[in-house]
Structure formats: C-alpha cells, structure tokens
Design an enzyme around this catalytic site. Structure first.
Site, short mmCIF file in Angstrom:
data_model
loop_
_atom_site.label_atom_id
_atom_site.label_comp_id
_atom_site.label_asym_id
_atom_site.label_seq_id
_atom_site.Cartn_x
_atom_site.Cartn_y
_atom_site.Cartn_z
N CYS A 69 2.02 -11.25 2.11
CA CYS A 69 2.66 -9.95 2.24
C CYS A 69 4.16 -10.16 2.13
O CYS A 69 4.77 -10.75 3.03
CB CYS A 69 2.31 -9.31 3.58
SG CYS A 69 3.23 -7.79 3.92
N CYS A 221 4.85 -2.27 -0.93
CA CYS A 221 4.07 -3.51 -0.87
C CYS A 221 4.89 -4.57 -1.58
O CYS A 221 5.19 -4.45 -2.76
CB CYS A 221 2.71 -3.32 -1.54
SG CYS A 221 1.77 -4.87 -1.74
#
EC number: 5.1.1.7
Length: 321
Positions: A69, A221
């Site tokens: 991430c 994201c």
C-alpha cells in the site's frame, strides 16, 4: 487488551496504524475498526523485521491482506523514521524490502515522504489475470468492456487494471463501478480480484480514480496512482520523469524512470497524523471499544493544500470524508 492506534492518511486514504508484534488475528482487528469507523480504508501494522528497519502488513476493510500500500507505506515510513531518528529507512513488505525517505514538504506544515514502488511486472500470471491466452495486456481494448478504452494490466506488486478514459467517463463513475464490481466478484478474468483505475489527462498531469480490491472506491490508492503514472508515460500521455497525479483525496508526485526494460518508480506525498486512540481490543467486536482519543492539528494544513488544487480535483470527484 488495550492498544494504542494512530489514525493517519496519505492523500485521504485513511488507516488506523498500530505498532505491534506478529500475531494471527490482525484481520479481525481490521474488521472491528472498519465496522466502528466507516471513514477508514483499513489497518496498517508495524512489526519487527529481520531484514529492514521495520515490517509493514496491510489489511483492507474486508479483512483481506494486501501485499503493498503506497499511501500507507508513507505513513509507516514517517512513523519509523521519527521513531529511529533518521531521514531514510527500509521497510519490509510482503514482496520486497522498499526504500523510504523524508522529503521537502508539499506545502508548509505537511510532512512528506517518498517510497519506492517495486517490483513491477506486466506478466498476467503475476496479477493473476486470464485473457485470451495472452501473457500481457498493454494498451489494448477489452471488447466486453469497451472498444474505445485502452486497458493495461500491471502488478506493482498489487494487481491493477488501468484504463485511459475521456473526461465524460471519468466524471461519471457508473461505468467503472460496474466492471470493477464484476472483476472483484465471480468472473473469468481475475481469480483473486483486481484494483481498477480510470485515468484522464489534466494539464501537465493526470487524474486517477480507483476502485480498490477489498475496499471499493477510495480517495486514493498509492500503488494505483504509481501504476497509472507508469502506463501514462508508456502511452506518451505524459513524459517520463515526475508526474503530478491528482485523485479525489489530493495530489501526489510519481516519478517514472526507464532503463532498458526496467522501470524505477517512486511515490511522493503527504503522511498526515489525524489522531491518537486507545482501543480495548477483545476477541468479539461487541466487547471492543475506543476508550480515549486525542485529535491532532495536522489536518488543517492539509485542507489548505486541498484548497489549492481543488479546481483540478473537483472536475471529476469529491473526496470521501
């Protein structure tokens, strides 16, 4: 068990973060926290590492574990660097040990970090994706979806399907939602789901909206923004080098460099602390509860940054609060 959590965000991709020890029930903690707070996208866990300054694990809203991430890594990078008293560190992730570094601020008062995004693979087996017996999918229409949208598939290492779309499709997310939900349910293309991003050129940069596997539409994201910058450079939409990537949660800078067949990717953006919480964590959600919290003052400065770029962002989306 009482634990201390920080609530943090990168580009309004918001997480609870805990510094802990290896255990097998962090997915349960993520589910509990996300049920109690609809404004977070998951849980970041900082753990000891044998090969780096620290290890990061990432759990989505649905309890599934992500291999990486980028936005979360920036927040972990800040925590580890401040704890160790250093400006650079290495963080172990599921697929690679990644370099992180404190950078000049995006704006006064906004802590900014760059993180390496790696490895990069265009092999469909690494997503995994099945499509027409192909080994790669780069700038190609998928007729079932659209004859006009050019799609590319890349793992960085999270799996991404990236479509370059005109403004009218970007402004209305129904098309993206339909196919993202299909590809993250029962389907013949992606056995393990996929992050689906739609990309549109804006000025000298790009705007990216992402439907994140295990989360749904998100403010941002990190790996999707970096992968989208990569595909945008490869398609000559923007030049290689530093790319301004706008998203519903703000803006980051993605650096895309190519050496032969190898790509080097860097994601640079904010790492903002929102609050600190005490949480009584029990096995059953009904027995768990927040027992204390402290609101921090950093978000006010990030809101000023958002105001400065709002003309670009609000062309296409408003962020989730």
């Amino acid at each position: 068990m009482k634990i201390t959590l920080e609530k943090v965000h990168g580009s309004m991709n918001t997480f609870y973060m805990v510094d802990g020890e290896e255990r097998d029930d962090y997915a349960n903690l993520a589910l509990q926290l996300c049920a109690k707070d609809q404004g977070v996208d998951g849980l970041l866990v900082i753990l000891p590492s044998n090969s780096a300054h620290a290890k990061m694990r990432v759990f989505n809203r649905d309890g599934s574990e992500a291999s990486m991430c980028g936005n979360g890594l920036r927040c972990v990078a800040r925590y580890v660097c401040e704890k160790e008293g250093v400006d650079e560190a290495v963080i172990e992730t599921m697929k690679a040990d990644l370099a992180v570094r404190r950078e000049e601020t995006l704006m006064d008062g906004i802590e900014t970090y760059s993180v390496q995004i790696s490895p990069v693979s265009f092999q469909l087996k690494d997503l995994p994706m099945e499509y027409d017996n192909q080994t790669t999918l780069i700038q190609q229409a998928i007729p079932e979806i659209s004859e006009e949208i050019m799609f590319s598939a890349v793992a960085v290492p999270n799996p991404h399907l990236i479509g370059i779309v005109p403004e009218e499709i970007q402004k209305s997310p129904e098309h993206q939602k339909k196919w993202a939900e299909k590809f993250n349910g029962q389907n013949n293309y992606f056995s393990d789901g996929v992050n689906v991003s739609y990309v549109t050129k804006v000025g000298q940069g790009i705007f990216v909206r992402t439907y994140e596997r295990g989360v749904g539409f998100t403010n941002a994201c990190g790996t999707a923004m970096t992968a989208s910058a990569l595909i945008s450079c490869m398609s000559d939409m923007v030049p290689f080098g530093e790319v301004a990537v706008y998203n519903p949660g703000g803006m980051v800078k993605c650096t895309v460099n190519k050496s032969g067949d190898t790509f080097e990717l860097l994601l640079t953006g904010n790492a903002t602390r929102l609050s600190v919480h005490e949480f009584q964590w029990e096995e059953e959600q009904v027995d768990s509860e927040f027992t204390a919290f402290e609101i921090l003052d950093e978000q006010r400065q990030y809101e000023k940054f958002i105001e400065e770029i709002s003309v670009v962002v609000e062309q296409f989306a408003k962020r989730k609060e």
